[in-house]
Every structure is written in structure tokens, then in C-alpha cells.
Enzyme design. Structure first.
Site, PDB file in Angstrom:
ATOM      1  N   ALA A   1      54.525  51.643  50.136  1.00  7.98           N
ATOM      2  CA  ALA A   1      54.377  50.556  51.108  1.00  7.98           C
ATOM      3  C   ALA A   1      52.958  50.003  51.016  1.00  7.98           C
ATOM      4  O   ALA A   1      52.041  50.509  51.665  1.00  7.98           O
ATOM      5  CB  ALA A   1      54.673  51.051  52.524  1.00  7.98           C
TER       6      ALA A   1
ATOM      7  N   SER B   1      51.754  45.970  49.845  1.00 12.36           N
ATOM      8  CA  SER B   1      51.866  44.631  50.429  1.00 12.36           C
ATOM      9  C   SER B   1      52.972  44.596  51.469  1.00 12.36           C
ATOM     10  O   SER B   1      52.884  43.878  52.459  1.00 12.36           O
ATOM     11  CB  SER B   1      52.167  43.614  49.329  1.00 12.36           C
ATOM     12  OG  SER B   1      51.134  43.627  48.370  1.00 12.36           O
TER      13      SER B   1
ATOM     14  N   GLN C   1      22.756  21.576  30.100  1.00 17.98           N
ATOM     15  CA  GLN C   1      23.780  21.094  31.033  1.00 17.98           C
ATOM     16  C   GLN C   1      25.125  21.795  30.833  1.00 17.98           C
ATOM     17  O   GLN C   1      25.835  22.100  31.799  1.00 17.98           O
ATOM     18  CB  GLN C   1      23.941  19.579  30.850  1.00 17.98           C
ATOM     19  CG  GLN C   1      24.645  18.928  32.005  1.00 17.98           C
ATOM     20  CD  GLN C   1      25.063  17.507  31.678  1.00 17.98           C
ATOM     21  OE1 GLN C   1      25.578  17.217  30.592  1.00 17.98           O
ATOM     22  NE2 GLN C   1      24.823  16.602  32.628  1.00 17.98           N
TER      23      GLN C   1
ATOM     24  N   GLU D   1      42.945  44.515  51.982  1.00 17.61           N
ATOM     25  CA  GLU D   1      43.204  43.643  53.147  1.00 17.61           C
ATOM     26  C   GLU D   1      44.155  42.490  52.802  1.00 17.61           C
ATOM     27  O   GLU D   1      44.058  41.396  53.357  1.00 17.61           O
ATOM     28  CB  GLU D   1      41.895  43.077  53.715  1.00 17.61           C
ATOM     29  CG  GLU D   1      41.275  43.934  54.803  1.00 17.61           C
ATOM     30  CD  GLU D   1      42.209  44.181  55.981  1.00 17.61           C
ATOM     31  OE1 GLU D   1      42.852  45.252  55.973  1.00 17.61           O
ATOM     32  OE2 GLU D   1      42.325  43.342  56.871  1.00 17.61           O
TER      33      GLU D   1
END
Ligand SMILES: Cc1cc2nc3c(=O)[nH]c(=O)nc-3n(C[C@H](O)[C@H](O)[C@H](O)COP(=O)(O)OP(=O)(O)OC[C@H]3O[C@@H](n4cnc5c(N)ncnc54)[C@H](O)[C@@H]3O)c2cc1C
Length: 545
Positions: free
Chosen positions: A133, A135, A283, A369
Site C-alpha cells: 500500500a 500510492s 549563451q 508525500e
């Protein structure tokens, strides 16, 4: 929610910087990484109220803390991440671990547990994830079986396994999510409870100074008054309720990690001479490896600050906004660190240069998270509902508001951000008519496009009205970055949107025109000049050491 006085916040940030300058030098941090070592003494010092007392920041004043708000926590989290993401994670885990109590605890539970955490400086761990378990937290199998005496529930016996728990083998207190008869519920479990085992620390890719371990619960007895809120079945709602907040904290980690790497690349580019001149003068180097990262990170900062202020103003919900902030800031931080390695050439690929470690550390922010993909899904699903509910007015109205801002302040990319929002509204409507969101990939891509368009709008607005006080760059550089970001976002929404909608079978031959692609391409005028200005601002803000 309260917030700290500005001077108080500055004092905490300065104390942290001073402590890091003295005690957390790069050689020390690299050695922890090499040895895969959790620095107990550092955490003790960070939690010692006579030294720093960092944990007090997220404990309300009523329970002996400082009562910091979302803005304070964002600033301190960014600062911690700039220092070391492994150590920052140990602090985050305590914050996360106390969250179920903050959100769902009874007054007595809060007074008792938060009071103890404040006073004793306890390390806390947050035990949600399981081997099967991740996501999908709904698939959890850890069980809490009620123990009854005289027909009354006096406690629970918890059995199961938790995976990837930060502070897992070093915490004193744990909040554990388990299935009670009434549904998923949080329980407070103490370290030495009989039957509570901790696995060996994981050997990780990054954040090696943080401790991550599996937990094994074998009939662990927990008294009934350690069920958070004293009511079963509130666990997933309590976990959801804090996402706006905790995801903002991980967003700040992405921001801090990303800037820490980018800043090093900018300084390095001023001393490293190749082709007869410092790399900062090339650049093709600055506009590929430095400028777009600065624009993405400052765009994410603007969004984080916007969400933090709304949380601090007491607005509930904001889980979708928390998801946008986390998704953008962590993906941008990860990309900035990746490009910082490239910007250092072969040196960046060695352990001697901190960008190598930062890259491994910041990678986790796209996973824990809630992974980036779960963020895309959350954002797309929630905003899709809003699109349907408002019959397309949500982004149409937002585009109109940003157009009005453009009339007032044409210099912050608002007109281009409005084009991005307009294209988004058209795209979502086409998806509705042709029923395209049945394609999961398209739905997730919408999440990415929504995040880009919203952030462009917020960045333009804040660059005009409330340039960040926390950025190292001046207001005119932020305005240039807002223009750069808005152009990128508008192209992304219209071109990628057209690509995926067509790939999924959209039926409108006029869609390219409806997305206003020609206007979006025309709005790219001035991009090179703005990027030149941002490169110059970066060099001025972060000179060679
Ligand atoms: C260092 C570390 C510290 C952690 N700390 C904690 C902690 O303190 N407490 C805690 O409870 N947890 C913690 N976690 C767990 C973390 O939150 C999970 O690893 C994360 O949520 C992902 O779950 P998973 O690893 O099972 O991956 P899975 O859910 O198996 O995902 C694997 C991949 O599939 C994708 N995916 C998943 N579902 C879908 C779907 N429906 N559609 C499309 N793609 C999908 C994911 O985005 C990912 O790319 C930590 C993890 C790590 C690595």
C-alpha cells in the site's frame, strides 16, 4: 493559523544558517552520506530549545510551541533543504508524525502528546505506507483489533508491517495507520511497546543522513485513549486534511535543494574558463542549464507563497494547490540539480562536488508525500471536476482576470499567462466533448499542463503585485523570469495539449486556432533578450566565491 513575527522568523533562519556554517560543513555532510549515518547529535541540537528548538515551530503555542504558520514552515524548510535534505527529512518526519494528532486529536490528546514532543524534543515517525500500500493507501492491511473488557473497548492489538518509514528506527513516538472495525484509523504507539520491531536502515540512493526503516507490529497493545480522536474510521480523511500543508513543506524541500545546486552552478560558471572565457558568458550554456531552472524555481516559489498565505489566512482544503506546489517545485528542483551536474562537466560527476550529492538527495522529493504521477492525477481529477461544475468558466474567468492584469502591468508576462489559461479552458472543453479523459495518460498530462498554466498566472500576478521577499533576485529579474516562464507554459499547454488530444482522437479541425497557437508563437518575441537579462541577474546575485 498564526504566523511568526518577521523578526522572529528571520532569527530562526539566521540561527539555522549560523549553526550550519559552524557544524554542518560540506565535508561533514559528505562523510555522513558516505557512511550512511543518521546524525543523532545534530538532531538533538536542532531540537534543543536552548540551541535551536526547530520542532517548536510546528507545535501550537497552546502546547508549548512557537505556533509557526505555513509561510514560516516553507521558509524554514527551504533553508533546511539548502543545508541538507537528509537532515531536513528527519525534521519533516516529526512534523508529519504529529500531524494526525494536530488534525484529529482530542484536546486532551493534543495537550498530552504535543506537550511532550515540545518539552522533551521527541523524534516522531509517520507510519502510513506498507509494502503493498504505497500510492494506494486504501489497500493497507495492518489491522487494529479491539480488546474489550466488560463490553467496553479498552485498547487495540495492532498487527502488520509498515515500509519506508522516515525516523523508523530512531523515533520515540509513532503514529500508525491501521484498519480498525470502523475503518482506517491513526494510533499513537510508543517505541518500546512489546511486539513492536524496527527493521535495518535502508541503504538509499540519497538522503542517506536520514533514517528510513520498515516497522513490524506483532499484536502490539495500544490503550484505547491512543486512538487519535477516539473515533475509528477517520484516518484517511485526517491524512488528506494535512496534505495542503505537508506537501507545501516538501515543495519547499524541492525549492531549497534545487536552488542549492543551481547557485553552485552559477558560481562555478564564473570561474570555469573554456573556449577563452568564463562559461557564464556562453549563451548556449546559461540559456540551457541555468536560466530555465531559475525561472522554474522562482515560479514554484511564487505558487508556494500564494498557497502558504491562503493557508495562513485560514482557508480550508487547498489539497489541489498543495499538489501543484509540490509537483512543480520538486520536479523543478530535481531538474535544476540534474542540470547543475551537467554545468560542472566531469567535476559534477564526482563526490567532491556537492551537486552530485544534492542531485541524489533531491530525487526523493518527487517520490515521498505522493509521487509526481499521483500529483498529476490529483491535480487533473480535481480541476476536471471544477471545469465540469463551472461549465468551463473556471479557467475562462481566470484568463479574463489575468488579461486585466496585463493591461495594468504588461511587464510580468500576464498577457502570455492569459493565453495559457485560455488554451487550457479550450483543451478541457474539447476533452469533455470528445470524452478524452477516459485515456489515463491524457488525464495525467492534463495535470502537468494545468500546473504550468496556473503557475504562470500566479507568477505573473505576484511579480506585479507582491514580488517574493525570500528570493535572492530583485523585482525586475523576477518580472523577466515571469515572462520567460509564461512563454514556456503557454507553448506547453497549447502544443502538448494539441498533441495528446489529437493522439487520443479529438475531432475538432479548428482546435489549433481555438488554442490560439499563432498568438502563442507570436508571444515568444523577446524571449532571448529576457533570458539574457536573467543570466546577468543570476551572475550578479551569486558571484564567484
Ligand atoms: C526515503 C523514503 C522515505 C519515506 N518516508 C515515509 C514516511 O515517513 N512515512 C510513510 O508513510 N511513507 C514514507 N515513504 C513512502 C512513500 O510515500 C512512498 O514510497 C510513495 O508514496 C510511493 O509508494 P510506493 O513506493 O509504494 O510506489 P508505488 O505506489 O508502487 O508507485 C510506483 C510507481 O507507479 C506510479 N503509480 C502508482 N499508482 C499509479 C496509478 N494508479 N496510475 C499510474 N501510475 C501509478 C507511481 O507514481 C510510481 O511511479 C517514504 C519513502 C521513501 C523512499
Amino acid at each position: 493559523m498564526t504566523t511568526l513575527e518577521t523578526e522572529m522568523l528571520e532569527m530562526v533562519l539566521q540561527t539555522l544558517r549560523d549553526y550550519a556554517a559552524r557544524q554542518l560543513k560540506p565535508e561533514f555532510l559528505r562523510a555522513l552520506d558516505e557512511r550512511d549515518e543518521f546524525p543523532v547529535d545534530v538532531l538533538k541540537a536542532l531540537y534543543d530549545p536552548d540551541k535551536i528548538g526547530l520542532h517548536l515551530l510546528f507545535i501550537p503555542e497552546a502546547y508549548g510551541g512557537l505556533g509557526g504558520g505555513a509561510y514560516d514552515i516553507y521558509r524554514v524548510s527551504e533553508q533546511m533543504a539548502r543545508i541538507d535534505l537528509g537532515i531536513a527529512t528527519a525534521v519533516l518526519a516529526t512534523f508529519l508524525g504529529t500531524d494526525p494528532i494536530t488534525v484529529g486529536g482530542t484536546e486532551e490528546q493534543k495537550a498530552h502528546w504535543m506537550g511532550r514532543i515540545a518539552e522533551e524534543g521527541l523524534l516522531v515517525a509517520y507510519g502510513a505506507t506498507e509494502p503493498q500500500a504505497g500510492s494506494d493507501l486504501g489497500a493497507l492491511t495492518t489491522k487494529a483489533v479491539p480488546v474489550e473488557e466488560d463490553g467496553r473497548v479498552v485498547g487495540y492489538r495492532i498487527s502488520g508491517r509498515k515500509q519506508w518509514i522516515s525516523n523508523g528506527s530512531v523515533a520515540t513516538l509513532y503514529t500508525i495507520l491501521a484498519n480498525a472495525p470502523g475503518g482506517p484509523s491513526w494510533f499513537i504507539v510508543e517505541r518500546d511497546a512489546p511486539g513492536f520491531g524496527k527493521g535495518k536502515p535502508e541503504d538509499k540512493h540519497g538522503i542517506r543522513a536520514s533514517n528510513t526503516a520498515a516497522l513490524f507490529l506483532d499484536d502490539v497493545y495500544v490503550p484505547a485513549d491512543q486512538l487519535v480522536g477516539l473515533v475509528e474510521g477517520q484516518g484517511l480523511a485526517q491524512a488528506q486534511a494535512v496534505f495542503g500543508y505537508t506537501r507545501l513543506m516538501v515543495a519547499a524541500f524541492g525549492l531549497g535543494g534545487g536552488w542549492s545546486a543551481l547557485e553552485r552552478a552559477v558560481r562555478y560558471a564564473q570561474t570555469r574558463v573554456q573556449g577563452g572565457a568564463p562559461l557564464i558568458t556562453k549563451q548556449a550554456y546559461t540559456h540551457k542549464l541555468l536560466v530555465p531552472n531559475a525561472a522554474r524555481l522562482e515560479a514554484a516559489r511564487a505558487y508556494i507563497e500564494w498557497v502558504a498565505e491562503r493557508i495562513d489566512a485560514g482557508e480550508p482544503g487547498l489539497q489541489t494547490e498543495g499538489a501543484v506546489a509540490k509537483y512543480l517545485a520538486t520536479e523543478s528542483g530535481n531538474r535544476a540539480a540534474e542540470d547543475a551536474i551537467q554545468a560542472h562537466g566531469g567535476y559534477g560527476y564526482t563526490k567532491e562536488y556537492m551537486v552530485e550529492k544534492i542531485k541524489r538527495d533531491v530525487r526523493i522529493t518527487c517520490i515521498y508525500e505522493g509521487t509526481s504521477e499521483i500529483m498529476e492525477w490529483t491535480i487533473a481529477r480535481d480541476r476536471w471536476q471544477l471545469h465540469l461544475k463551472t461549465q468551463g468558466a473556471y479557467y475562462r474567468d481566470w484568463a479574463a482576470r489575468v488579461e486585466r492584469l496585463a493591461a495594468d502591468r504588461p511587464d510580468t508576462g500576464a498577457a502570455t499567462a492569459a493565453l495559457a489559461l485560455h488554451a487550457l479552458a479550450e483543451l478541457l472543453e474539447r476533452c469533455r466533448v470528445d470524452r478524452l479523459t477516459r485515456s489515463q495518460h491524457l488525464l495525467f498530462r492534463l495535470g502537468e499542463l494545468i500546473a504550468a498554466a496556473e503557475t504562470a498566472a500566479i507568477f505573473a500576478e505576484r511579480a506585479a503585485r507582491a514580488p517574493s521577499q525570500a528570493s535572492a533576485l530583485p523585482a525586475d529579474a523576477l518580472a523577466a523570469m515571469a515572462r520567460v516562464y509564461a512563454r514556456d507554459a503557454a507553448i506547453k499547454v497549447a502544443a502538448d495539449g494539441l498533441r495528446w488530444a489529437t493522439g487520443a482522437g479529438q475531432t475538432d479541425p479548428e482546435l489549433p486556432a481555438r488554442l490560439r497557437l499563432p498568438a502563442i508563437y507570436a508571444a515568444q518575441a523577446g524571449q532571448m533578450e529576457d533570458m539574457n537579462a536573467v543570466a546577468a541577474a543570476l551572475a550578479a546575485a551569486f558571484p564567484a566565491e
